[in-house]
Every structure is written in structure tokens, then in C-alpha cells.
Design a protein around this motif. Sequence first.
Motif, PDB file in Angstrom:
ATOM      1  N   TRP A 172      41.080  43.364  47.793  1.00  0.00           N
ATOM      2  CA  TRP A 172      40.458  43.830  46.759  1.00  0.00           C
ATOM      3  C   TRP A 172      39.588  44.966  46.872  1.00  0.00           C
ATOM      4  O   TRP A 172      39.450  45.948  46.052  1.00  0.00           O
TER       5      TRP A 172
ATOM      6  N   LEU B  57      47.523  42.794  37.383  1.00  0.00           N
ATOM      7  CA  LEU B  57      46.309  42.789  38.172  1.00  0.00           C
ATOM      8  C   LEU B  57      45.187  42.512  37.789  1.00  0.00           C
ATOM      9  O   LEU B  57      43.946  41.794  38.413  1.00  0.00           O
TER      10      LEU B  57
ATOM     11  N   ALA C 291      42.875  39.695  38.799  1.00  0.00           N
ATOM     12  CA  ALA C 291      41.546  39.569  39.466  1.00  0.00           C
ATOM     13  C   ALA C 291      40.485  38.486  38.760  1.00  0.00           C
ATOM     14  O   ALA C 291      39.380  38.187  39.579  1.00  0.00           O
TER      15      ALA C 291
ATOM     16  N   ARG D  86      40.560  35.628  41.195  1.00  0.00           N
ATOM     17  CA  ARG D  86      40.830  35.774  42.672  1.00  0.00           C
ATOM     18  C   ARG D  86      40.030  34.881  43.761  1.00  0.00           C
ATOM     19  O   ARG D  86      39.120  34.238  43.154  1.00  0.00           O
TER      20      ARG D  86
ATOM     21  N   LEU E 180      44.881  40.008  48.366  1.00  0.00           N
ATOM     22  CA  LEU E 180      45.010  39.933  46.989  1.00  0.00           C
ATOM     23  C   LEU E 180      45.991  38.835  46.721  1.00  0.00           C
ATOM     24  O   LEU E 180      45.980  37.812  45.803  1.00  0.00           O
TER      25      LEU E 180
END
Length: 353
Positions: free
Chosen positions: A218, A251, A255, A258, A265
Motif C-alpha cells: 500500500w 483498487l 482500499a 484493506r 495489497l
Amino acid sequence: MATIKKRTATDGTTRYTVEVRLKGYPAQTATFKRLTDARKWTQDTESAIRDGRHFKTVESKKHTFGDLVDRYIKDVLPTKPKQAVRQKMQLEWWKEKMGVYLLADITPALIVQYRDELSSGMTYRGTQRSPATVVRYMAALSHAFTIAMKEWQWVEDTPTRKVTNPKESKGRVRFLDDDDRAKLLTACKESSNAWLYPCVILALSTGMRQAELMGLKWPDVNLKDSFLILHETKNGDRRRVPLSGLALALLQEHAKIRRLDTQLLFPGTIHPDKPMILRGAFATALDAAGITDFRWHDLRHCTASYLAMNGASLAEIAEILGHKTLAMVKRYAHLSDGHVSDVVASMNAKIFQ
């Protein structure tokens, strides 16, 4: 300078002991039965010392090829962590074949013998080794000899220099047409592994290698400015990878959920400090989509092919994929023929009005 001393041995025979002394070098001695042999050795040794060849020859008679491999694995491979496992395996194959030989006895002919044996051998999967694989084995051997010559002074020259590598094929170009791509993405979206779909989209969108993709962390992802940084790449250079469209959107969603116990990731479910393994899920998706003869690395070929068909130059494709030269991307040149024709037509229209 050199001195030759004549003496009589206990059995009554004559011996000639030679001592060669040159400033800055240790003295060298040898004993011969004939004066002519003693004089010839003197001339050859003095010449070899002045040319920087003598002590390498001596070292090559003191060390075996097994010694060379052991030292290379111990001292050099730790500086090449990305290639260490593969090159250790390759060098140990050579050691199994030539380990007992003194370095002085390793000739180009001997290497050719085992190169041909390597070429005719089988992989652990039961298939014959490709020319590309043999080239990699030869490259590992060549670098080991180069280090032994330049840094350790164990050999005067590298015997691999006189050995020809097998000719590699032009390279595989396997990419999915629109129908197969749609089928694969549908199968990935329906997979029991929720991360398969975004990973395949990212691979197709960016051309990242599987190791690059699964090793993403990340701190290296900038969603605000739509790019990520690859610190560990195959050619050793950092690479900036732009993000756009669906890949960026996925993505951004990823996120939001996460995991906080890892920077990866796509961490593994059991070991969060290790990347998720998608091999089984990807194989299942390929079966569901009815796609054969396709590997994860072919997603990278898809990216390059789609770029070429949409007008990207070979230089642009090389930059996106992280190749230092155009040699690796020339396999996609034929896919951009239409774009090249348009460029030529445009130029002609302007200069021949």
C-alpha cells in the motif's frame, strides 16, 4: 631474473633447479631432468608473469569447478536475491557434471558436451528443456567463470566465451481475443476467490508481472494521482505504473477494505506477510471459460498486444512493460502494422501534395 642450478641426485642423475625472481612477484621454482626443459620453463614463466597469466594458471590447478560453484553460491548469490534460488539450482546442475574437474581442465569442448546433454534433458514437468532454458543455464555458468577470472584470479580466461548458445525462439505471443477475454473475466468475477477478478484486471491493464503484482504494498500505491511504484522488478529498475479506468476503480474499492495486519495489497489468508496464491483459482477460471494453452504470464502478452493494436509504438510498449531494450517487444510489431501504415500514409499525403 632467473637462476638455474645443477645438482646431482642421490641416484646419480642430474637435476636442474630453476628459480625465477621478478620484482613485485613471489619467487617461482621448478626442477627438471633436462637443461633445455629448464630454460624453456624459465622463458615461459617470465613471459606469463609479465603478462599477468602465470598465477591464474597456478590457481586454476589448485581449485576444482566444485570449489568455484561453492564460493560463488556463498559470496555472490546473496547479492542477487531475486535470481539466487534459480541460479543456485542451475549451478548445482553444472557442479554435478563437472565438479570434480580442476579449473585448468574445464575446456569449451567439455562444456559443449554437457550443454548438449542439458538440451536433450527433460524438465521436472516431463517436457524437453527449451533453448531459452539452456541459455539461462549457460548465462549462470558464464557469470561464475567471469567472477572467478576478474575478481578471484582463479582462471586466465572464461571457457564459456568459446561456446555458442542455442538459438532461442522468437518468443511466445498468446493473447485473448474479445470473446475469450470477456469469458475469462466473467469466470474470474464468479470465482470463489474474490481477489482473482481485480488481480486479472490489474494484470491486463498494466502489464505487470505476477510477482510484481502480488508483491505490491500500500505505501507504493498513489490512488490520488493514479499510479503505483514497483521497487522490485526483473531488470532491477524502479518503474512507475499508471492506473486508469476499471483497474483504478477496483483498487479504490479494494482500499476501503484493506487489512491492517499487513502492507500487502493481496496477502495470503494464512500468512498475511506472504502474497495470496491464485494459481488454483486462475486454472479453475480458465476451465470455466473454456480457454486452453494460456498461462498467467500471457496476461502480460495480452497487454502488449492490445497496446500494439491500439497504436502504441514499440518504445512505448517497452516503457510500459519495463523492458530496457526493444528486442523483447519486437514480437508484437506485426500487430501494429495498421498503425504504421496510417503513419506512412499521413507522411506521404503531407509531403507529396
